[in-house]
Write a protein that holds these residues in place. Structure first.
Motif, mmCIF file in Angstrom:
data_model
loop_
_atom_site.group_PDB
_atom_site.id
_atom_site.type_symbol
_atom_site.label_atom_id
_atom_site.label_comp_id
_atom_site.label_asym_id
_atom_site.label_seq_id
_atom_site.Cartn_x
_atom_site.Cartn_y
_atom_site.Cartn_z
ATOM 1 N N THR A 74 -17.454 -6.646 6.748
ATOM 2 C CA THR A 74 -16.860 -5.875 5.771
ATOM 3 C C THR A 74 -17.240 -4.350 6.070
ATOM 4 O O THR A 74 -17.835 -4.172 7.018
ATOM 5 N N ALA A 75 -16.463 -3.469 5.215
ATOM 6 C CA ALA A 75 -16.670 -1.964 5.556
ATOM 7 C C ALA A 75 -18.016 -1.512 5.451
ATOM 8 O O ALA A 75 -18.812 -2.158 4.870
ATOM 9 N N GLY A 76 -18.318 -0.306 6.037
ATOM 10 C CA GLY A 76 -19.651 0.400 5.703
ATOM 11 C C GLY A 76 -20.916 -0.711 6.406
ATOM 12 O O GLY A 76 -21.024 -0.434 7.699
ATOM 13 N N PRO A 77 -21.822 -0.889 5.287
ATOM 14 C CA PRO A 77 -23.130 -1.574 5.910
ATOM 15 C C PRO A 77 -22.551 -2.724 6.621
ATOM 16 O O PRO A 77 -23.376 -3.138 7.320
ATOM 17 N N GLY A 78 -21.805 -3.413 6.421
ATOM 18 C CA GLY A 78 -21.083 -4.589 6.898
ATOM 19 C C GLY A 78 -20.968 -4.319 8.487
ATOM 20 O O GLY A 78 -21.618 -5.139 9.266
ATOM 21 N N ILE A 79 -20.426 -3.175 8.860
ATOM 22 C CA ILE A 79 -20.197 -3.009 10.387
ATOM 23 C C ILE A 79 -21.526 -2.286 10.925
ATOM 24 O O ILE A 79 -21.874 -2.557 12.053
ATOM 25 N N THR A 80 -22.220 -1.500 10.144
ATOM 26 C CA THR A 80 -23.544 -0.814 10.764
ATOM 27 C C THR A 80 -24.457 -1.982 10.899
ATOM 28 O O THR A 80 -25.172 -1.826 11.913
ATOM 29 N N GLU A 115 -16.466 3.962 1.950
ATOM 30 C CA GLU A 115 -15.609 4.623 2.782
ATOM 31 C C GLU A 115 -16.647 5.304 4.195
ATOM 32 O O GLU A 115 -17.548 6.086 3.918
ATOM 33 N N MET A 116 -16.259 5.151 5.297
ATOM 34 C CA MET A 116 -16.588 5.519 6.632
ATOM 35 C C MET A 116 -15.631 5.341 7.692
ATOM 36 O O MET A 116 -15.087 4.268 7.619
ATOM 37 N N ASP A 117 -15.774 6.550 8.426
ATOM 38 C CA ASP A 117 -14.920 6.337 9.679
ATOM 39 C C ASP A 117 -15.936 5.549 10.894
ATOM 40 O O ASP A 117 -16.451 6.244 11.581
ATOM 41 N N HIS A 118 -15.373 4.283 10.860
ATOM 42 C CA HIS A 118 -16.253 3.465 12.100
ATOM 43 C C HIS A 118 -16.311 3.692 13.412
ATOM 44 O O HIS A 118 -16.943 3.607 14.151
ATOM 45 N N PRO A 119 -14.899 3.760 13.935
ATOM 46 C CA PRO A 119 -14.565 3.937 15.206
ATOM 47 C C PRO A 119 -15.538 4.852 15.974
ATOM 48 O O PRO A 119 -16.031 4.703 17.007
ATOM 49 N N PRO A 120 -15.576 6.242 15.542
ATOM 50 C CA PRO A 120 -16.543 6.862 16.314
ATOM 51 C C PRO A 120 -17.973 6.290 16.580
ATOM 52 O O PRO A 120 -18.927 6.705 17.485
ATOM 53 N N LEU A 121 -18.557 5.526 15.595
ATOM 54 C CA LEU A 121 -19.818 4.980 15.639
ATOM 55 C C LEU A 121 -19.760 3.979 16.856
ATOM 56 O O LEU A 121 -20.642 3.962 17.861
ATOM 57 N N LEU A 122 -18.723 3.186 16.909
ATOM 58 C CA LEU A 122 -18.667 2.061 17.794
ATOM 59 C C LEU A 122 -17.989 2.422 19.343
ATOM 60 O O LEU A 122 -18.228 1.730 20.376
ATOM 61 N N THR A 123 -17.662 3.741 19.311
ATOM 62 C CA THR A 123 -16.827 3.962 20.572
ATOM 63 C C THR A 123 -17.687 3.990 21.851
ATOM 64 O O THR A 123 -17.292 3.281 22.958
ATOM 65 N N PRO A 124 -19.072 4.395 21.801
ATOM 66 C CA PRO A 124 -20.024 4.332 22.961
ATOM 67 C C PRO A 124 -20.392 3.200 23.437
ATOM 68 O O PRO A 124 -20.621 2.874 24.690
ATOM 69 N N ILE A 125 -20.231 2.146 22.488
ATOM 70 C CA ILE A 125 -20.617 0.641 23.081
ATOM 71 C C ILE A 125 -19.538 -0.495 23.082
ATOM 72 O O ILE A 125 -19.930 -1.778 22.801
ATOM 73 N N THR A 126 -18.286 0.254 23.316
ATOM 74 C CA THR A 126 -17.072 -0.970 23.265
ATOM 75 C C THR A 126 -16.320 -0.194 24.204
ATOM 76 O O THR A 126 -16.318 0.809 24.641
#
Length: 548
Positions: A74-80, A115-126
């Motif tokens: 799920t969004a936000g903390p689910g992804i972090t 509400e959070m823009d997730h892809p920039p957080l995940l880009t370095p490890i995907t």
């Protein structure tokens, strides 16, 4: 084109076409249509107690089945909460697709829940991290995610969906799932490697996880046996040559790497686990020549310059390299003395360990646990390591009899993988023993997911080496400073009672003679069962600083 009730149906249908059978998740409203799609498509939903376990389970599924794994967060903390799992998949080269919820596009920028823009957080490890552009493109976007994840060099992909898009009608998408043609290695590179083998006197062959992931385990065994090359496995390369094989020289690893004049490393990075690619040089001898072979050019070493390298489908590499060895006049008899020397070293190491594997000391020596466990493991047992010192012993004393049956966190070294890995292993190998080896430090990261094992009726044998300290930190700090801080845990903490409280079984073991009977009770129980073994905190696993 057929239209789906909502975009969740389209996403799940494409996932099934790529071989996904289980969706690992922790419930969240942003992704309800994906759950509804799983219900419509007959996909199993397995819900965990922490999002990291969902991603670890998806990653282990990919590593055990060699099909992509799926985690839905799920969004936000689910992804972090799932980021450590994604990073582990990145470093392990595991084909995992992580689908995330996202605040509605219609409310974006106004402060919607999580509400959070997730892809920039995940880009370095995907390999790729992106947001689906709309309900109409969900099927194509999911196909791109899976196609990217499984292409060499494999790895995780993150894709999130705006909540309002996911709830909207969407066209069904028919994916093109046929495999691309295998990447052919450069013939000149293989001929160069063959010439090096023809000139070598003390070669060593290292097989890593990507040999298994590339379905090259049979070609790898055939190649080693045809040319009589000593083999040291790494990661999921363990078991390609089964325990007891005459070419398997794991127990002579130090001598092999120190005295080799040629080391061929296939399917694993030249990282700290392999001394960063520096071998040989013992007693004034020159450094060994190093060959690096990977499944894709992007994964070849760049921090050093091997004398030769090759990239391609690893089965094709091995078959073609065998032909090149024949043309180069490689003679297996040339290595006979070297192989005999390593076999003698390995036999001496095994003989030297016999006393500790049967040690009757009080407190318990960790090696005694492995002496007892070895008597009970079946040929197809899946063994999972999640810990520091305690699991380091497993890497030395648990020798798989089949490939693909060993899981550890890999080079990222993230503790807490164990319960997610165990969940996946029980689903992927329903008739096999599943054994999770936990350090007491690692147990603190994910033990609550025993509840997941219990709720979903997934029996797993858990063995906790409980020395009451952070062993990888306490002993080095004492050597450096003469004292230690932040390195103590509760002595003989009753992790077994945590498992019992969650509906499983368990017991505390404090005497060596109790270990074997307790393990047999665990294997016979048919439920998640933790054998909590109090070990000697004064004993540190012997290691050096190079990884060799």
């Amino acid at each position: 084109m057929e239209s789906a009730k909502h975009a969740g149906d389209a996403a799940v249908a494409v996932s099934k076409a790529y071989g996904v059978e289980t969706m690992f998740t922790l419930s969240g409203g942003h992704v309800f249509p994906l759950y509804d799609g799983a219900q419509h498509e007959g996909m199993r939903i397995l819900d965990v107690r922490h999002e990291q376990s969902a991603v670890f389970a998806a990653e282990a599924t990919a590593r055990l089945t060699r099909k992509p794994g799926l985690a839905v967060l799920t969004a936000g903390p689910g992804i972090t909460n799932g980021v450590s799992g994604v990073a582990t998949a990145h470093f392990n080269g595991s084909p995992v697709v992580v689908m995330g919820g996202r605040a509605p596009q219609s409310r974006w920028g106004s402060g919607a829940l999580q509400e959070m823009d997730h892809p920039p957080l995940l880009t370095p490890i995907t390999k790729l991290a992106f947001t689906s552009s709309g309900a109409d493109s969900v099927g194509q976007d999911v196909e791109m995610a899976f196609r990217t994840a499984v292409a060499p060099h494999r790895g995780p992909v993150f894709l999130d969906f705006h909540m309002d898009h996911l709830f909207s009608p969407s066209p069904m998408h028919e994916p093109q799932t046929q495999s691309p043609s295998p990447l052919e290695p450069d013939p000149d590179s293989l001929r160069a490697i063959a010439r090096l083998l023809a000139e070598a006197e003390r070669p060593v062959l290292v097989y890593g996880s990507d040999v298994w992931m590339d379905r090259a385990e049979e070609a790898a065994r055939d190649f080693a046996e045809a040319w009589r090359l000593p083999v040291i496995p790494n990661g999921q390369g363990r078991g390609i040559l089964p325990a007891g094989h005459e070419l398997l020289v794991t127990r002579a690893r130090g001598q092999a790497f120190a005295q080799a004049d040629l080391v061929i490393v296939m399917g694993t990075p030249l990282d700290f686990r392999l001394g960063y690619g520096w071998f040989g040089g013992k007693d004034g001898a020159p450094l060994a020549k190093v060959v690096h072979i990977a499944d894709a050019p992007s994964h070849l070493a760049t921090h050093m310059s091997p004398v030769a390298s090759a990239a391609g489908d690893l089965s094709v590499v091995l078959w073609s390299l065998g032909d090149a060895c024949g043309e180069a006049g490689v003679k297996p008899s040339r290595y006979a003395d070297w192989l005999s020397t390593l076999a003698d070293h390995a036999a001496a190491a095994v003989a030297g360990d016999a006393a500790l594997l049967a040690a009757d000391t009080d407190p318990i020596h960790p090696m005694r646990i492995y002496g007892e466990l070895g008597k009970l493991l079946a040929d197809d047992a899946v063994v999972i390591g999640d810990g520091g010192d305690f699991v380091s012993y497993a890497g030395k004393y648990v020798e798989p009899r089949r490939p693909g049956n060993w899981l550890d966190p890999g080079p990222y070294g993230c503790l807490g993988t164990g319960l997610g890995y165990a969940i996946a292993a029980r689903l992927a190998r329903p008739s096999s023993q599943v054994v999770l080896l936990l350090g007491d430090g690692a147990a603190g990261f994910s033990l609550m997911d025993v509840d997941t094992l219990v709720r979903h009726r997934l029996p797993v044998v858990m063995i906790c080496g409980n020395n009451g300290i952070w062993g990888l930190e306490k002993h080095p700090m004492q050597l450096l400073y003469g004292y230690d801080v932040a390195a103590e845990l509760q002595p003989q903490c009753r992790y077994d009672q945590v498992v019992t409280a969650l509906g499983g079984g368990g017991e505390l073991v404090t005497k060596p003679s109790e270990i074997g009977p307790a393990l047999r009770r665990a294997f016979d129980s048919g439920i998640p069962y933790l054998v909590n073994i109090a070990t000697d905190p004064q004993i540190a696993y012997p290691r050096n600083t190079t990884g060799v």
